[in-house]
Design an enzyme around this catalytic site. Structure first.
Site, PDB file in Angstrom:
ATOM      1  N   HIS A 151       0.904  -1.178  -0.144  1.00 28.26           N
ATOM      2  CA  HIS A 151      -0.046  -0.129  -0.054  1.00 28.26           C
ATOM      3  C   HIS A 151       0.804   1.318  -0.047  1.00 28.26           C
ATOM      4  O   HIS A 151       0.769   2.174  -0.606  1.00 28.26           O
ATOM      5  CB  HIS A 151      -1.082  -0.141   1.357  1.00 28.26           C
ATOM      6  CG  HIS A 151      -1.857   1.361   1.152  1.00 28.26           C
ATOM      7  ND1 HIS A 151      -3.293   1.270   0.854  1.00 28.26           N
ATOM      8  CD2 HIS A 151      -1.321   2.558   1.789  1.00 28.26           C
ATOM      9  CE1 HIS A 151      -3.723   2.384   1.337  1.00 28.26           C
ATOM     10  NE2 HIS A 151      -2.747   3.202   1.784  1.00 28.26           N
ATOM     11  N   GLU A 152       1.980   1.302   0.774  1.00 28.44           N
ATOM     12  CA  GLU A 152       2.738   2.569   0.809  1.00 28.44           C
ATOM     13  C   GLU A 152       3.388   2.738  -0.390  1.00 28.44           C
ATOM     14  O   GLU A 152       3.736   3.871  -0.963  1.00 28.44           O
ATOM     15  CB  GLU A 152       3.626   2.456   1.953  1.00 28.44           C
ATOM     16  CG  GLU A 152       2.973   2.517   3.392  1.00 28.44           C
ATOM     17  CD  GLU A 152       1.931   3.815   3.633  1.00 28.44           C
ATOM     18  OE1 GLU A 152       2.681   4.768   3.449  1.00 28.44           O
ATOM     19  OE2 GLU A 152       0.801   3.591   3.748  1.00 28.44           O
ATOM     20  N   HIS A 155       1.435   4.343  -2.932  1.00 27.26           N
ATOM     21  CA  HIS A 155       1.523   5.707  -2.960  1.00 27.26           C
ATOM     22  C   HIS A 155       2.579   6.482  -3.673  1.00 27.26           C
ATOM     23  O   HIS A 155       2.594   7.362  -4.113  1.00 27.26           O
ATOM     24  CB  HIS A 155       1.430   6.333  -1.538  1.00 27.26           C
ATOM     25  CG  HIS A 155       0.073   6.173  -0.674  1.00 27.26           C
ATOM     26  ND1 HIS A 155      -1.188   6.590  -1.325  1.00 27.26           N
ATOM     27  CD2 HIS A 155      -0.245   5.661   0.558  1.00 27.26           C
ATOM     28  CE1 HIS A 155      -2.222   6.445  -0.586  1.00 27.26           C
ATOM     29  NE2 HIS A 155      -1.691   5.919   0.542  1.00 27.26           N
ATOM     30  N   GLU A 208      -6.439   6.674  -1.480  1.00 31.69           N
ATOM     31  CA  GLU A 208      -6.224   5.515  -0.809  1.00 31.69           C
ATOM     32  C   GLU A 208      -6.835   4.408  -1.329  1.00 31.69           C
ATOM     33  O   GLU A 208      -6.382   3.435  -1.117  1.00 31.69           O
ATOM     34  CB  GLU A 208      -7.083   5.857   0.643  1.00 31.69           C
ATOM     35  CG  GLU A 208      -6.622   6.727   1.520  1.00 31.69           C
ATOM     36  CD  GLU A 208      -5.001   6.321   1.950  1.00 31.69           C
ATOM     37  OE1 GLU A 208      -4.997   5.083   2.426  1.00 31.69           O
ATOM     38  OE2 GLU A 208      -4.214   7.055   2.002  1.00 31.69           O
TER      39      GLU A 208
END
Length: 281
Positions: A151-152, A155, A208
């Site tokens: 997830h990071e 980003h 997100e």
């Protein structure tokens, strides 16, 4: 803390979701994702050049690591938890390139900071850090830790921070569209001072959602169980009642039923990618 930025245009989010669905449905090891736009308009790219932000992020990251080292909070290379995180990164990074054509120039780093904070991040340019609090307090499995890392990474790959900062910069500068238009050099110099804001950004809901989908695919392709994305965010939701340590991660990545439901709907779509990765060993 920066105020939440406007929700990204639906078309940019759709391009990510469409690519995600095509890749997941195909079940191939190498997705045809190289043409996917990162969702940042050409105007915003000019406001904050990627290389400028990545350089600023690297400087900020180095300062953080030096500060942690001076406080004896930076895990040594032989630390078991750090080795665990670096092993996860080694399995995810090979699948990052299709999402951003600058990945070949990134110098990935993974570090672990001793802190009760429930937090983790990936700065532009591939600078990853986890806090021991997120591993220990949530008792994360490798699969769950991989979901956070994916997830990071997403980003950073999707350049969400670059877009958020560019919008803020454009607002602050006002673009001076009157008699004295700022040149790219001035904007680039301004961008160089933005590294300190990277850890306080609040991404939009579409950012997100985008990171959830891309991160889920990265982790599945790396051989991590997609179901862990659901158990992870359930743990995150439960952690809101935990008063020990800071909840920095949850302040910028709020959990909720809608987020968990979206992940539950998308888990089956990457199941074949996960199974193929497991067969490869």
């Amino acid at each position: 803390m920066l105020c939440p930025a406007p929700v990204a245009a639906p078309s940019s989010l759709w391009s990510a979701r469409r690519a995600f669905l095509l890749a997941a449905g195909a079940g191939a090891v190498a997705p045809a994702l190289a043409q996917v736009d990162v969702g940042t308009s050409s105007t915003l790219r000019k406001l904050i050049p990627a290389e400028t932000l990545e350089r600023s992020a690297a400087q900020q990251y180095q300062q953080m690591m030096e500060q942690a080292r001076s406080q004896r909070a930076l895990a040594p290379d032989g630390h078991p938890q750090l080795q665990r995180l670096r092993a996860i990164a080694q399995r995810l990074i090979p699948f990052a390139a299709p999402w951003n054509d600058r990945v070949g120039q990134w110098r990935w780093e993974v570090n672990l900071i001793g802190s009760k904070q429930i937090n983790a991040f990936c700065m532009p340019g591939g600078k990853i850090a986890f806090y021991t609090g997120i591993l220990d307090q949530l008792k994360l499995t490798d699969d769950e830790a991989a979901m956070i890392m994916g997830h990071e990474m997403a980003h950073a790959l999707r350049e969400h921070a670059r877009e958020r900062l560019a919008k803020t910069q454009a607002t602050n500068i006002g673009l001076r569209l009157g008699s004295q238009l700022l040149g790219l050099g001035d904007l680039g110099n301004a961008a160089a001072s933005l590294g300190g804001q990277l850890l306080t950004l609040q991404f939009s809901r579409s950012d997100e959602s985008d990171a959830d989908l891309v991160g889920l695919e990265l982790a599945a392709r790396g051989g991590y169980d997609p179901e862990a994305s659901v158990s992870l965010w359930k743990k995150m939701g439960n952690a809101t009642g935990n008063k020990q340590g800071g909840l920095a991660f949850l302040s910028t990545h709020p959990s909720g039923p809608a987020r968990i439901e979206q992940l539950q709907l998308n888990v089956p779509k990457v199941q074949k990618l996960y199974e193929a990765a497991r067969k490869r060993g």
